[in-house]
Design an enzyme around this catalytic site. Structure first.
Site, mmCIF file in Angstrom:
data_model
loop_
_atom_site.group_PDB
_atom_site.id
_atom_site.type_symbol
_atom_site.label_atom_id
_atom_site.label_comp_id
_atom_site.label_asym_id
_atom_site.label_seq_id
_atom_site.Cartn_x
_atom_site.Cartn_y
_atom_site.Cartn_z
ATOM 1 N N GLU A 274 42.024 42.756 39.228
ATOM 2 C CA GLU A 274 41.265 42.850 40.494
ATOM 3 C C GLU A 274 42.095 43.399 41.648
ATOM 4 O O GLU A 274 42.071 42.865 42.752
ATOM 5 C CB GLU A 274 40.671 41.483 40.843
ATOM 6 C CG GLU A 274 39.621 41.026 39.848
ATOM 7 C CD GLU A 274 38.903 39.744 40.251
ATOM 8 O OE1 GLU A 274 39.294 39.120 41.264
ATOM 9 O OE2 GLU A 274 37.950 39.365 39.543
ATOM 10 N N GLU B 252 35.641 39.657 32.701
ATOM 11 C CA GLU B 252 35.281 38.427 33.423
ATOM 12 C C GLU B 252 33.789 38.467 33.675
ATOM 13 O O GLU B 252 33.277 39.398 34.291
ATOM 14 C CB GLU B 252 36.016 38.299 34.764
ATOM 15 C CG GLU B 252 37.460 37.881 34.665
ATOM 16 C CD GLU B 252 38.068 37.505 36.018
ATOM 17 O OE1 GLU B 252 37.340 36.952 36.873
ATOM 18 O OE2 GLU B 252 39.263 37.769 36.214
#
Length: 504
Positions: free
Chosen positions: A176, A295
């Site tokens: 991320e 995710e």
């Protein structure tokens, strides 16, 4: 009483999307909350093995048959020095962990986790730190894990009692990195340059590894999908996958809208595919970029509770969502979405596996138990292996606040050619009516119904707990096969698994 809503499907063994990569049933263990300490690892627990890992948790993970597990983060990895988690445990440092503001004791590290993963039948998807670190730490970790011996880092591993290399195949190039919350957050250009140079060094150590380039943290990021286009401009030829992350919640208690969120996931996947293919065309490349949805889950129940946790404690309870029945329905639809994109989505990780937004929960020194979302994940992992088929679907539809033309029937079909088996996964999104389903399976001559498993409950908010399971599947579904047509009434708001097999 109102008539049942209706849906029709045609399933033909020639309508093939792709072989399902079993790794779409992966999961995720981060050094966060009680995922590791008090989750998979609790030396004081009565069921723990000689390494301190809970056998009751291992048994539940084995039931899920999880093929790959992402580790050690997550936001955690962007501040993690992997060297802190190897060698004699007594000499490992206790560190302030900045992503979640806790203390990391480093009792569990690379070698311990790899052994645990092997015990539960899983491969490891290892993430490297591209937040506070970079090329040097990344190449050293690959050498430590994968090189046989005769070099500094590989011999260090051997001195730690691990004679044979781990041969970890799949590696994430950071986590991320588009997110301002990330330690060492980078612009797309900064990340792309660092990722490609790290990837080159890692593949010089081990040319057989496969790499996941860091995509957007969610489809709602203001830089999506420009982030994908810019970073892939750098990493396209060295990476094998690009990551996608997405979580959903029912914050406004609008269940018809909530159950349609998988349509947003479908759009997210389509947009990333389009961006990848644009870069492929721009580079005149022959390579097709695959997707790693590493995710995904429902996440919203625990948000306020986490604000009350004192900082700098070891393994406080964080992100411990207690899932209800409607959450299980959406998780089922998200799994269905992956199956319908089996040609491009090759890996996915339910985030996470134990205690932290997880299908498995534990009590410290107590019981381990299954959340509602455990079951669609279990069924998909167990029966969703083979060839994903493209069903032709005609379903009645509805509109919601954010979506239009939402089919009441959400479905995917998997054909196990070797086992002569066919599995229909189906969610009825209608909250008050059953769904009259007919499925034309005439191309599967000589098949019979094996079972029709159903997950249903009158209370959409029903939850499981250590005291018992209010939400659990039963095999009392009513599917029947007559003249090549499967006929069934799917109960209101239900998850269904209809299994067929060839008669011998």
């Amino acid at each position: 009483m109102a008539a049942a809503v209706k849906a029709k499907m045609i399933v033909d063994k020639s309508f093939r999307i792709a072989e399902v990569d079993k790794r779409i049933y992966g999961s995720f263990v981060e050094h966060l909350g009680r995922a590791v300490y008090g989750g998979i690892y609790e030396p004081s627990h009565s069921s723990s093995d000689e390494g301190g890992f809970r056998n009751d948790v291992k048994e539940l993970v084995r039931q899920l048959d999880v093929p790959i597990i992402r580790y050690p983060g997550g936001n955690f990895v962007s501040g993690y020095n992997w060297e802190d988690g190897v060698g004699p445990v007594a000499s490992r440092p206790r560190q302030l962990e900045l992503a979640w503001r806790t203390v990391e004791p480093n009792e569990v590290g690379t070698n311990e986790f790899f052994k645990w993963a092997k015990d539960v039948g899983s491969e490891v998807m290892m993430a490297i730190n591209l937040g506070t670190r970079g090329i040097d730490a990344a190449r050293n970790l690959v050498e430590y894990c994968n090189h046989p011996g005769g070099s500094y880092w590989s011999d260090l591993r051997r001195s730690h009692g691990i004679e044979q290399p781990h041969k970890i195949k799949t590696w994430c190039l950071g986590n991320e990195m588009d997110g301002p919350w990330q330690i060492g957050h980078k612009t797309a250009e900064e990340y792309g340059r660092l990722a490609v140079e790290s990837a080159k060094a890692m593949k010089l150590i081990d040319p057989d590894i496969e790499l996941v380039s860091c995509g957007s943290s969610s489809s709602t990021m203001p830089t999506f999908p420009e982030w994908e286009a810019t970073t892939l401009d750098h990493t396209y030829e060295v990476a094998d996958y690009i990551s996608l992350h997405q979580y959903y919640g029912n914050h406004d208690n609008d269940t018809p809208n909530y159950l349609a969120r998988s349509m947003d996931m479908d759009h997210f996947i389509q947009t990333v595919i389009s961006t990848c293919d644009y870069i492929k065309a721009k580079k005149r490349s022959k390579k097709k970029m695959m997707l790693s949805f590493d995710e995904w889950n429902v996440w919203y129940h625990s948000n306020d509770a986490d604000k009350k946790i004192d900082p700098w404690s070891v393994a406080p309870p964080q992100l411990e969502d207690i899932y209800n029945f409607e959450d299980a329905l959406l998780v089922g639809s998200m799994l269905i979405t992956f199956l319908r994109h089996a040609d491009r989505v090759k890996m996915a990780c339910l985030a996470q596996l134990v205690n932290v937004i997880a299908p498995i929960m534990t009590e410290n020194n107590g019981r381990a138990w299954k959340q509602t979302i455990f079951y669609p994940y279990l069924h998909a992992s167990r029966y969703g292996r083979g060839i994903s088929l493209m069903p032709v679907v005609d379903s009645e539809k509805y509109d919601s606040k954010d979506f239009t033309d939402i089919p009441y029937l959400d479905s995917a079909v998997v054909y196990d050619e070797e086992g002569d088996a066919l599995t229909i996964f189906a969610v009825n999104r209608h909250l008050s009516e059953s769904l009259e389903l007919t499925v034309d399976v005439r191309s599967f001559e000589g098949y019979r119904i094996v079972e029709h498993t159903v997950l249903e409950h009158d209370d959409l908010k029903a939850t499981n707990s250590p005291a018992g399971e209010k939400v659990a599947p039963h095999n009392g579904g009513n599917a029947k096969l007559e003249d090549g047509i499967v006929k069934s009434h799917l109960g209101k708001a239900s998850w269904n698994v209809i299994r067929l097999a060839k008669s011998h």
